[in-house]
Motif scaffolding. Structure first.
Motif, short mmCIF file in Angstrom:
data_model
loop_
_atom_site.label_atom_id
_atom_site.label_comp_id
_atom_site.label_asym_id
_atom_site.label_seq_id
_atom_site.Cartn_x
_atom_site.Cartn_y
_atom_site.Cartn_z
N GLY A 150 70.83 53.48 51.72
CA GLY A 150 72.04 53.16 50.99
C GLY A 150 71.74 52.45 49.68
N ALA A 151 72.55 52.68 48.68
CA ALA A 151 72.31 52.10 47.35
C ALA A 151 72.35 50.57 47.40
CB ALA A 151 73.35 52.62 46.36
N LEU A 152 73.23 50.01 48.21
CA LEU A 152 73.33 48.55 48.30
C LEU A 152 72.04 47.93 48.83
CD1 LEU A 152 74.96 45.91 48.16
CD2 LEU A 152 75.80 46.43 50.47
N ASN A 153 71.50 48.48 49.91
CA ASN A 153 70.27 47.93 50.48
C ASN A 153 69.06 48.19 49.59
OD1 ASN A 153 71.14 46.56 52.79
ND2 ASN A 153 71.24 48.46 53.98
N ASP A 154 69.03 49.32 48.91
CA ASP A 154 67.94 49.58 47.96
C ASP A 154 67.94 48.53 46.85
OD1 ASP A 154 67.16 51.75 49.39
OD2 ASP A 154 68.05 53.25 48.06
N LEU A 155 69.15 48.17 46.39
CA LEU A 155 69.26 47.15 45.36
C LEU A 155 68.83 45.78 45.89
CD1 LEU A 155 70.19 46.32 42.51
CD2 LEU A 155 72.50 46.02 43.44
N LEU A 156 69.24 45.45 47.12
CA LEU A 156 68.87 44.16 47.71
C LEU A 156 67.36 44.05 47.89
CD1 LEU A 156 71.67 43.70 50.42
CD2 LEU A 156 71.40 42.42 48.27
N VAL A 157 66.72 45.13 48.37
CA VAL A 157 65.26 45.13 48.54
C VAL A 157 64.57 44.99 47.20
CG1 VAL A 157 63.29 46.56 49.24
CG2 VAL A 157 65.33 46.44 50.70
N PHE A 158 65.08 45.67 46.19
CA PHE A 158 64.50 45.58 44.84
C PHE A 158 64.56 44.15 44.31
CE2 PHE A 158 65.13 45.71 40.21
CZ PHE A 158 63.94 46.33 39.82
N LEU A 159 65.65 43.45 44.65
CA LEU A 159 65.81 42.06 44.19
C LEU A 159 65.11 41.04 45.09
CD1 LEU A 159 69.59 42.17 43.16
CD2 LEU A 159 67.59 42.23 41.63
#
Length: 310
Positions: A150-159
């Motif tokens: 999911g885009a939300l979790n990909d963003l959280l992992v990236f951060l």
């Protein structure tokens, strides 16, 4: 005889002919109503009455025979803890979506009623989600909130943060459903409020400015009272739409985990097609119809009274 003396025989004949012509026109209008009445009877009234009948049976939805069991399904409904869970969720989806759609829709309308650049484009962008199928909209947001990929979790992992299982957490997924439903249909509320705002004469605001009224006072004493018809329409439509929410729930959570995010409509579907418990599903449907009827009529009466007071 008195009528003949007062009007004369020619006038009486003309009046009689007018009445006959009027009655003939009204009878022909009834024939025009007939196709609509037939469609409503066949596809709405008859299925609803048949659903009430089935709620007093133990039919499984497929067999040719079933037993009449009286009020047993209704007793089961009252004793079933899942019933109260899905009623709570249904009220959350209906009332929560109504509150957010009306507040955000009114803010959009107030903003876009001003002389600003790109006003037409902004209106189009806000309204655009309305034309998308709710099931498609649900899947679009599913790929945003999904745990894996999911885009939300990909963003959280990236951060540098940990993943969150938003759709699998009962405390979160119901509010996500409210958010998606609000996002999709806030454009309808905006359009109705815009129509209401544009029907208010500018003379009221000019007179209020001459009296030294602030912007907040103008909104409270002019805009809000004169928008009551628009508020009534929006609230009733949003409540009915939110209380019977189905597609978005199926796409986002499927009613899970377990029955944690089920609404009455998805629970009814699950009972009928997955658990083969059509009699109990019909009972849930009758309960859902009564809840929608009571809440929507109460809201309609309340806001209609506010219209007359304004």
């Amino acid at each position: 005889m008195n009528e003949l003396v007062r009007k004369g025989p020619v006038s009486v004949v003309r009046d009689t002919e007018k009445r006959k012509k009027k009655l003939k026109t009204e009878s022909s209008l009834w024939w025009m109503y007939l196709p609509g009445l037939v469609i409503i009877t066949v596809f709405i009234i008859y299925p609803f009455i048949n659903g009430i009948r089935l709620s007093f049976t133990n039919w499984n939805g497929f067999s040719q025979t079933y037993d009449w069991i009286g009020l047993q399904q209704y007793k089961r409904l009252l004793a079933d803890p899942t019933t109260w869970l899905v009623i709570k969720n249904t009220l959350l989806y209906g009332i929560g979506s109504t509150i957010f759609q009306n507040i955000i829709g009114l803010l959009y309308a107030l903003l876009l009623n001003q002389s600003i650049k790109m006003k037409a484009v902004t209106r189009t962008i806000v309204y655009l989600p309305v034309i998308i199928s709710p099931i498609i909209m649900g899947y679009i947001w599913y790929f945003f909130f999904a745990y894996q990929g999911g885009a939300l979790n990909d963003l959280l992992v990236f951060l540098g943060f940990e993943k969150i299982n938003a759709l699998g957490t009962p405390e979160l997924n119901s509010w996500i459903i409210v958010f998606v439903n609000t996002y999709q249909f806030v454009g309808i509320a905006m359009i109705i409020y815009l129509a209401g705002l544009q029907s208010i004469s500018k003379d009221y605001y000019e007179a209020a400015q001459l009296d030294g009224a602030s912007a907040l006072q103008q909104f409270k004493n002019i805009t809000l009272p004169l928008l009551m018809p628009s508020i009534t329409i929006n609230v009733v439509l949003n409540i009915i739409g939110g209380l019977k929410l189905f597609d978005v729930i199926v796409a986002l959570t499927g009613g899970g985990p377990g029955d944690a995010s089920q609404s009455m409509s998805t629970f009814m579907y699950d009972l009928y097609f997955r658990r083969q418990d059509a009699g109990y599903a019909a009972t849930q449907g009758v309960c859902m119809a009564l809840i929608i009827l009571v809440i929507s009529l109460s809201a309609l009466v309340y806001f209609k009274r506010k219209e007359t007071e304004a």
